[in-house]
Scaffold this motif. Structure first.
Motif, PDB file in Angstrom:
ATOM      1  N   LEU C   6     -23.985  17.835  70.249  1.00  0.00           N
ATOM      2  CA  LEU C   6     -24.099  16.977  69.064  1.00  0.00           C
ATOM      3  C   LEU C   6     -24.237  17.755  67.768  1.00  0.00           C
ATOM      4  N   SER C   7     -24.100  19.070  67.846  1.00  0.00           N
ATOM      5  CA  SER C   7     -24.530  19.864  66.695  1.00  0.00           C
ATOM      6  C   SER C   7     -23.860  19.476  65.382  1.00  0.00           C
ATOM      7  N   GLN C   8     -22.602  19.032  65.432  1.00  0.00           N
ATOM      8  CA  GLN C   8     -21.973  18.675  64.159  1.00  0.00           C
ATOM      9  C   GLN C   8     -21.617  17.207  64.092  1.00  0.00           C
ATOM     10  N   LYS C   9     -22.148  16.410  64.990  1.00  0.00           N
ATOM     11  CA  LYS C   9     -21.747  15.016  64.972  1.00  0.00           C
ATOM     12  C   LYS C   9     -22.184  14.331  63.683  1.00  0.00           C
ATOM     13  N   ASN C  10     -23.227  14.859  63.070  1.00  0.00           N
ATOM     14  CA  ASN C  10     -23.695  14.212  61.846  1.00  0.00           C
ATOM     15  C   ASN C  10     -22.692  14.308  60.701  1.00  0.00           C
ATOM     16  N   ILE C  11     -21.705  15.205  60.820  1.00  0.00           N
ATOM     17  CA  ILE C  11     -20.703  15.257  59.742  1.00  0.00           C
ATOM     18  C   ILE C  11     -20.062  13.879  59.571  1.00  0.00           C
ATOM     19  N   ARG C  12     -19.702  13.251  60.696  1.00  0.00           N
ATOM     20  CA  ARG C  12     -19.017  11.959  60.619  1.00  0.00           C
ATOM     21  C   ARG C  12     -19.908  10.890  59.981  1.00  0.00           C
ATOM     22  N   GLN C  13     -21.206  11.069  60.113  1.00  0.00           N
ATOM     23  CA  GLN C  13     -22.107  10.059  59.568  1.00  0.00           C
ATOM     24  C   GLN C  13     -22.344  10.221  58.072  1.00  0.00           C
ATOM     25  N   LYS C  14     -21.956  11.341  57.538  1.00  0.00           N
ATOM     26  CA  LYS C  14     -22.143  11.535  56.096  1.00  0.00           C
ATOM     27  C   LYS C  14     -21.189  10.637  55.320  1.00  0.00           C
ATOM     28  N   LYS C  15     -21.623  10.187  54.182  1.00  0.00           N
ATOM     29  CA  LYS C  15     -20.740   9.448  53.282  1.00  0.00           C
ATOM     30  C   LYS C  15     -19.805  10.426  52.576  1.00  0.00           C
ATOM     31  N   MET C  16     -18.632   9.939  52.249  1.00  0.00           N
ATOM     32  CA  MET C  16     -17.697  10.737  51.460  1.00  0.00           C
ATOM     33  C   MET C  16     -17.542  10.085  50.086  1.00  0.00           C
ATOM     34  N   ILE C  17     -17.561  10.912  49.060  1.00  0.00           N
ATOM     35  CA  ILE C  17     -17.324  10.411  47.702  1.00  0.00           C
ATOM     36  C   ILE C  17     -16.142  11.153  47.104  1.00  0.00           C
ATOM     37  N   SER C  18     -15.158  10.397  46.645  1.00  0.00           N
ATOM     38  CA  SER C  18     -14.016  11.017  45.981  1.00  0.00           C
ATOM     39  C   SER C  18     -14.293  11.128  44.490  1.00  0.00           C
ATOM     40  N   VAL C  19     -14.108  12.320  43.979  1.00  0.00           N
ATOM     41  CA  VAL C  19     -14.261  12.556  42.549  1.00  0.00           C
ATOM     42  C   VAL C  19     -12.863  12.744  41.967  1.00  0.00           C
ATOM     43  N   CYS C  20     -12.480  11.829  41.087  1.00  0.00           N
ATOM     44  CA  CYS C  20     -11.163  11.860  40.465  1.00  0.00           C
ATOM     45  C   CYS C  20     -11.328  12.378  39.052  1.00  0.00           C
ATOM     46  N   CYS C  21     -10.651  13.452  38.749  1.00  0.00           N
ATOM     47  CA  CYS C  21     -10.841  14.072  37.441  1.00  0.00           C
ATOM     48  C   CYS C  21      -9.691  15.011  37.181  1.00  0.00           C
ATOM     49  N   GLY C  22      -9.652  15.569  35.974  1.00  0.00           N
ATOM     50  CA  GLY C  22      -8.454  16.263  35.541  1.00  0.00           C
ATOM     51  C   GLY C  22      -8.474  17.766  35.756  1.00  0.00           C
ATOM     52  N   ALA C  23      -7.293  18.353  35.690  1.00  0.00           N
ATOM     53  CA  ALA C  23      -7.146  19.800  35.828  1.00  0.00           C
ATOM     54  C   ALA C  23      -7.311  20.512  34.485  1.00  0.00           C
ATOM     55  N   PHE C  24      -7.232  19.753  33.400  1.00  0.00           N
ATOM     56  CA  PHE C  24      -7.317  20.359  32.068  1.00  0.00           C
ATOM     57  C   PHE C  24      -8.335  19.604  31.226  1.00  0.00           C
ATOM     58  N   PRO C  25      -9.615  19.677  31.614  1.00  0.00           N
ATOM     59  CA  PRO C  25     -10.646  18.866  30.965  1.00  0.00           C
ATOM     60  C   PRO C  25     -11.142  19.500  29.665  1.00  0.00           C
ATOM     61  N   SER C  26     -11.797  18.688  28.858  1.00  0.00           N
ATOM     62  CA  SER C  26     -12.615  19.230  27.779  1.00  0.00           C
ATOM     63  C   SER C  26     -13.862  19.863  28.403  1.00  0.00           C
ATOM     64  N   ASP C  27     -14.579  20.640  27.609  1.00  0.00           N
ATOM     65  CA  ASP C  27     -15.811  21.252  28.112  1.00  0.00           C
ATOM     66  C   ASP C  27     -16.785  20.181  28.579  1.00  0.00           C
ATOM     67  N   LYS C  28     -16.844  19.093  27.813  1.00  0.00           N
ATOM     68  CA  LYS C  28     -17.804  18.050  28.172  1.00  0.00           C
ATOM     69  C   LYS C  28     -17.416  17.378  29.498  1.00  0.00           C
ATOM     70  N   GLU C  29     -16.119  17.149  29.691  1.00  0.00           N
ATOM     71  CA  GLU C  29     -15.669  16.559  30.957  1.00  0.00           C
ATOM     72  C   GLU C  29     -15.984  17.481  32.143  1.00  0.00           C
ATOM     73  N   ALA C  30     -15.722  18.761  31.963  1.00  0.00           N
ATOM     74  CA  ALA C  30     -15.976  19.709  33.054  1.00  0.00           C
ATOM     75  C   ALA C  30     -17.470  19.766  33.375  1.00  0.00           C
ATOM     76  N   GLU C  31     -18.295  19.710  32.350  1.00  0.00           N
ATOM     77  CA  GLU C  31     -19.747  19.737  32.556  1.00  0.00           C
ATOM     78  C   GLU C  31     -20.202  18.488  33.325  1.00  0.00           C
ATOM     79  N   LEU C  32     -19.635  17.338  32.944  1.00  0.00           N
ATOM     80  CA  LEU C  32     -19.963  16.109  33.678  1.00  0.00           C
ATOM     81  C   LEU C  32     -19.532  16.206  35.140  1.00  0.00           C
TER      82      LEU C  32
END
Lengths: 176, 176, 176, 176
Positions: C6-32
């Motif tokens: 069972l050592s890694q079974k907890n991976i499946r139980q973790k929630k996944m969050i998709s972060v959608c963001c740009g490749a060419f951000p402003s400094d403030k966007e990158a910091e966020l």
């Protein structure tokens, strides 16, 4: 609302045949692809392929010479990458995954020659339950013996007949 | 900014092996897939597959029993369609086109058994230039003679060795 | 067969969050994006993104600094195109269509900043019925009034809470 | 080899316009889509869309009534899922990811109404650098101020003109 203009409704009624073949064929493979394209054009079916050069271009040239319509489902976003004999360019941007759409779009599928991209298309088309014919290339039988595998033919006429779901009837000598 | 926590950086350094196999295998195919999964787990590689049942599930079960990590790239959007031995589910929603991502994700690719979806994955992986090994199923040689085709092996140990790009060295008797 | 490890079974139980963001951000966007990544790592969720540079890289760096796991679903076939903070690279080769897989993989989706690729991901995630949060960028309400549109938040803590399907509870001051 | 039959070569020279719109429109949205389709047909462009019902069907009906050609890029493998006014069905099997191909195929893109799938298509088309016009729905401006966002128009005539890359010239009263 006006009466429905039927002028192009017959497009939907035409059969589509996907021709799976390589971009870097031998002369013999390209000649076979050209003859397959001509036969598809003569039969009034729409030719679908990966849209690029080599045998794909040869098949499309053949189809256009017989007044057929051609669809190129290309891996890139740039439409100009399609060969000049393509009427309708679908610029998928999907890379190799566009092979699946080529396989899915044909009512029947013909493989010409022996490239590996061709084999991937024929295999997935077979899994989809479509008629899959091979000419001048892959002769693959399932190792499980559960099915017959690709239909191996010797002429473009037979290939197109089977892809159209027709009996092959009286075979013409294609000289191919 | 804090110092970079390296605790999981080694995940990226692990090799990934894609196991291409069927959802409706024979007992022998499923057993082979299970043994391939175990071998991948023992070698510390990440197992990638189509994520569903049958041989895919058997391979994942084998990997997890050896403490391995598994990735399932499934054709649907519903994560629960993945088998219970998948750690990371990628719900592509792409249908058959997800096969291309399975092929692309492995650093090496192993086919087990004789399903047509498997053949489509092996073919496109071969075109991508990856090491492609076949065990207990497809034995496909190019009709053009331009290349050697899939590497046919007899044991899971050999399969994993070649998929990892290693020489097969001294073969162990896998009893498979 | 051995007992199931069972050592890694907890991976499946973790929630996944998709972060959608740009490749060419402003400094403030990158910091966020960086702060969003840190928050995801602290909460024990898996961060999913498009895997390239700019804000995607900033978010992944944040997550790794907190010991999180990161998945990069990239548009290319070349794994080395993924930023160095990605643990698991999925090299789709699908171009822009990979955005749909990023949206589909997260149990919740967070948009950071104002790029158009981000908007396409948030829109399709919203259509898929996922929690969609926007931070420092797109504030889009449906012109039909049929729904509420994206949840607009002011802090990474709120963003992650809502993406996880939690009430936001007592908000911490993120300094963001 | 015969001389090249030019009879359908002009298909390739036609412009393609993608119409992005919903499957469950209001009456007003469907009417707008129908008028956009008619205008595309009158201008001799090929209409591309997602191929299903609702506004997609209305637009295609309009185009066919004016003698236009229509292409439906559908999310399923079953061609019969396409509406009856589609001439060429591309059965991608890709689910939502087919939206990207709809966006990529048009030389210009018109959004009609306010569904979220529509917004995803307009956003990615904008990122691809295509002319993107919105009619009766999404009015989205970039929060970064780096660009102008979608061109908002009031009539199908304007929408088609801009999608074709033409100046709008003297606007006709479309009564729409």
């Amino acid at each position: 609302m006006r009466a429905y203009d039927l002028s192009q409704k017959n497009i939907r009624q035409k059969k589509m045949i996907s021709v799976c073949c390589g971009a870097f064929p031998s002369d013999k493979e390209a000649e076979l692809a050209y003859e397959v394209g001509r036969e598809i054009g003569r039969r009034g079916a729409i030719l679908v392929c990966g849209g690029l050069g080599g045998s794909m271009e040869a098949a499309c040239r053949g189809s256009k010479e017989e007044g057929g319509m051609t669809i190129g489902i290309i891996p890139f976003y740039e439409k100009q990458a399609a060969n000049e004999f393509i009427d309708i360019v679908i610029p998928t941007g999907l890379g190799h995954a566009r092979n699946n759409i080529v396989a899915a779009t044909g009512d029947g599928v013909i493989g010409v020659g022996g490239s590996w991209g061709t084999l991937s298309e024929l295999s997935i088309a077979f899994k989809m339950g479509k008629p899959v014919v091979s000419l001048g290339g892959w002769d693959v039988k399932s190792p499980t013996g559960k099915d017959e595998g690709f239909v191996i033919v010797n002429t473009p006429y037979e290939a197109v007949s089977i892809a159209l779901g027709e009996g092959t009837g009286q075979l013409r000598n294609e000289g191919a």
